[in-house]
Design a protein around this motif. Sequence first.
Motif, PDB file in Angstrom:
ATOM      1  N   ALA A   1      28.316  -9.514  -3.840  1.00 25.93           N
ATOM      2  CA  ALA A   1      29.678  -8.731  -3.263  1.00 25.93           C
ATOM      3  C   ALA A   1      30.383  -9.884  -2.337  1.00 25.93           C
ATOM      4  O   ALA A   1      31.528  -9.480  -2.288  1.00 25.93           O
ATOM      5  CB  ALA A   1      28.894  -7.539  -3.028  1.00 25.93           C
ATOM      6  N   PHE A   2      29.928 -10.617  -1.616  1.00 26.14           N
ATOM      7  CA  PHE A   2      30.558 -12.097  -1.144  1.00 26.14           C
ATOM      8  C   PHE A   2      31.528 -12.391  -2.001  1.00 26.14           C
ATOM      9  O   PHE A   2      32.660 -12.724  -1.264  1.00 26.14           O
ATOM     10  CB  PHE A   2      29.699 -12.685  -0.411  1.00 26.14           C
ATOM     11  CG  PHE A   2      28.729 -12.648   0.373  1.00 26.14           C
ATOM     12  CD1 PHE A   2      27.831 -11.647   1.540  1.00 26.14           C
ATOM     13  CD2 PHE A   2      27.581 -13.256   0.344  1.00 26.14           C
ATOM     14  CE1 PHE A   2      27.356 -10.787   2.256  1.00 26.14           C
ATOM     15  CE2 PHE A   2      26.593 -13.239   1.653  1.00 26.14           C
ATOM     16  CZ  PHE A   2      26.902 -12.058   2.719  1.00 26.14           C
ATOM     17  N   GLY A   3      31.099 -12.576  -3.461  1.00 24.13           N
ATOM     18  CA  GLY A   3      32.224 -13.209  -4.261  1.00 24.13           C
ATOM     19  C   GLY A   3      33.583 -12.072  -4.617  1.00 24.13           C
ATOM     20  O   GLY A   3      34.826 -12.744  -4.203  1.00 24.13           O
ATOM     21  N   TYR A   4      32.906 -10.757  -5.085  1.00 24.97           N
ATOM     22  CA  TYR A   4      34.367  -9.858  -4.540  1.00 24.97           C
ATOM     23  C   TYR A   4      34.613  -9.718  -3.701  1.00 24.97           C
ATOM     24  O   TYR A   4      36.137  -9.294  -3.424  1.00 24.97           O
ATOM     25  CB  TYR A   4      33.922  -8.638  -5.990  1.00 24.97           C
ATOM     26  CG  TYR A   4      32.796  -7.780  -5.531  1.00 24.97           C
ATOM     27  CD1 TYR A   4      33.167  -6.548  -4.266  1.00 24.97           C
ATOM     28  CD2 TYR A   4      32.045  -7.237  -5.619  1.00 24.97           C
ATOM     29  CE1 TYR A   4      32.694  -5.806  -3.918  1.00 24.97           C
ATOM     30  CE2 TYR A   4      30.921  -6.414  -5.734  1.00 24.97           C
ATOM     31  CZ  TYR A   4      31.176  -5.540  -4.150  1.00 24.97           C
ATOM     32  OH  TYR A   4      30.836  -4.825  -4.128  1.00 24.97           O
ATOM     33  N   THR A   5      34.783  -9.888  -2.246  1.00 22.56           N
ATOM     34  CA  THR A   5      34.969  -9.628  -1.036  1.00 22.56           C
ATOM     35  C   THR A   5      36.025 -10.427  -1.021  1.00 22.56           C
ATOM     36  O   THR A   5      37.101 -11.171  -0.600  1.00 22.56           O
ATOM     37  CB  THR A   5      34.003 -10.251  -0.064  1.00 22.56           C
ATOM     38  OG1 THR A   5      32.851  -8.991  -0.072  1.00 22.56           O
ATOM     39  CG2 THR A   5      34.499  -9.706   1.228  1.00 22.56           C
ATOM     40  N   ARG A   6      35.137 -12.049  -1.603  1.00 23.38           N
ATOM     41  CA  ARG A   6      36.001 -13.206  -1.112  1.00 23.38           C
ATOM     42  C   ARG A   6      38.074 -13.332  -1.849  1.00 23.38           C
ATOM     43  O   ARG A   6      38.521 -13.510  -1.754  1.00 23.38           O
ATOM     44  CB  ARG A   6      35.759 -14.503  -1.781  1.00 23.38           C
ATOM     45  CG  ARG A   6      34.572 -15.282  -0.376  1.00 23.38           C
ATOM     46  CD  ARG A   6      33.921 -16.635  -1.018  1.00 23.38           C
ATOM     47  NE  ARG A   6      35.018 -17.593  -0.529  1.00 23.38           N
ATOM     48  CZ  ARG A   6      34.330 -18.306   0.007  1.00 23.38           C
ATOM     49  NH1 ARG A   6      33.893 -18.478   0.626  1.00 23.38           N
ATOM     50  NH2 ARG A   6      35.545 -19.206  -0.019  1.00 23.38           N
ATOM     51  N   GLN A   7      37.327 -13.211  -3.214  1.00 23.62           N
ATOM     52  CA  GLN A   7      38.763 -12.579  -4.015  1.00 23.62           C
ATOM     53  C   GLN A   7      39.423 -10.944  -3.586  1.00 23.62           C
ATOM     54  O   GLN A   7      40.945 -11.486  -3.847  1.00 23.62           O
ATOM     55  CB  GLN A   7      38.258 -11.782  -5.492  1.00 23.62           C
ATOM     56  CG  GLN A   7      38.938 -10.847  -6.590  1.00 23.62           C
ATOM     57  CD  GLN A   7      39.659 -12.015  -7.311  1.00 23.62           C
ATOM     58  OE1 GLN A   7      39.368 -13.271  -7.289  1.00 23.62           O
ATOM     59  NE2 GLN A   7      41.351 -11.421  -7.864  1.00 23.62           N
TER      60      GLN A   7
END
Length: 439
Positions: A140-146
């Motif tokens: 989820a941190f990855g798609y938050t950054r996206q």
Amino acid sequence: MDSASYVSRCIAALPEARQRTLSLIADLDDEQMIGPRLEIVNPLLWEIGHLAWFQEYWVLRHLNGRPPILANGDALYDSAKVAHETRWDLPLLSRTATLTYMQEVLDRVIDQYGGVKDPNGDAAYFLSLVLFHEDMHDEAFGYTRQTLGYPKPSFDRIGQMSQAIENFEASENLGDAPVPGGRFLLGRVPDCPFVFDNEMQAHEVAVEPFAISRTATTNGEFAAFVDDGGYERKEFWNDGGWHWRTSVDARHPVYWQRDASHWQRRNFDKWVLLEDYLPVLHVNWFEADAFCRWAKRRLPTEAEWEMAASTEPTAGRNGIAAAKRDFPWGDEAPTVNRANLDWRSGGCMDVRALSESDSAFGCRQMIGNVWEWTASDFDPYPGFQPGPYKEYSQPWFVDHKALRGGCWTTRSRLIHNTYRNFYQPHRRDVWAGFRTCAL
């Protein structure tokens, strides 16, 4: 694997998971750690505190009866009780204090179970729960950054899959894989110390013969739908999808834009030319369903997806499909030549790559690369019983759709053929695409 060995493996994995978490936020400043108030993301400062609280709650407090480390920890970090929209307004710990709390919890967990030769019977379950919970939040941190347009995260292991990416036949026409259907057990038999509650209660289902695409739908294929006016043509959308499309004025996938002659997509904070043979990404269920109507195709059901991923072409005893595979290629754990997982590639890869990932029916990359929407609602299996963490599945059965397969950021220790993910059909921030079936 015996319980002590399983616990030792979890204890060894927890520091690695924590290092991944810290790597995903290390370059962000304090303002970015709070971020804008959006429905689809959490403030990252809250989220890392929640990770530590969850680990403390289930392992130290629930399992071992220890008192809370933070007097107000439950009021800050219990996601079942702290409403999403209030998380920006909480008196959160400072970044330094949050990191200190995270380390203290991890140290206490390792002290409790590191080197223990005879752990209590529930240790393997709850250590798995907190480990996989952190893995999910890291994704989820990855798609938050996206979503927020932050820079692409950088890890030492990114780029290790470059050789695997190159080794495929670009002219190969993969087409559809015919699957004969039949009866098989949908779900997972609890044959290890931890199984997610929504996978349990494996039950026999009957599946009609079908044909499923060997690869996920590509950017190039989806661009043809967009260029043909697919977003403006109501006949391709169900009522809920058309209401969503018009309410947000969607005309193409969320991170696409068109210059004079080419489609581009935003990859974290950079705009890149759209790659025709990468899987279409960040499309929601409504968009996937509309594409299928345009293409005169359909989404696979969960049962069809799992059958294509896990069974053999030959029937077993009594007409039930033979023993299921843990992964499309067999029971061996994922490798870089079989699955795009663990953030290794730094993004999605060509859908034709990784021929060693093929299922018995020839379906490619059913594990890793991109989550795949299915036609199915995320419903409980017959006889469902919630696990100790009752909020994991049960609250979401009403209005979510099921996804399968994992994506490039999913951890290989988490994913397998029966794993079920779930999101509301309007969500397009996650690393989701789809494959299709013939009508």
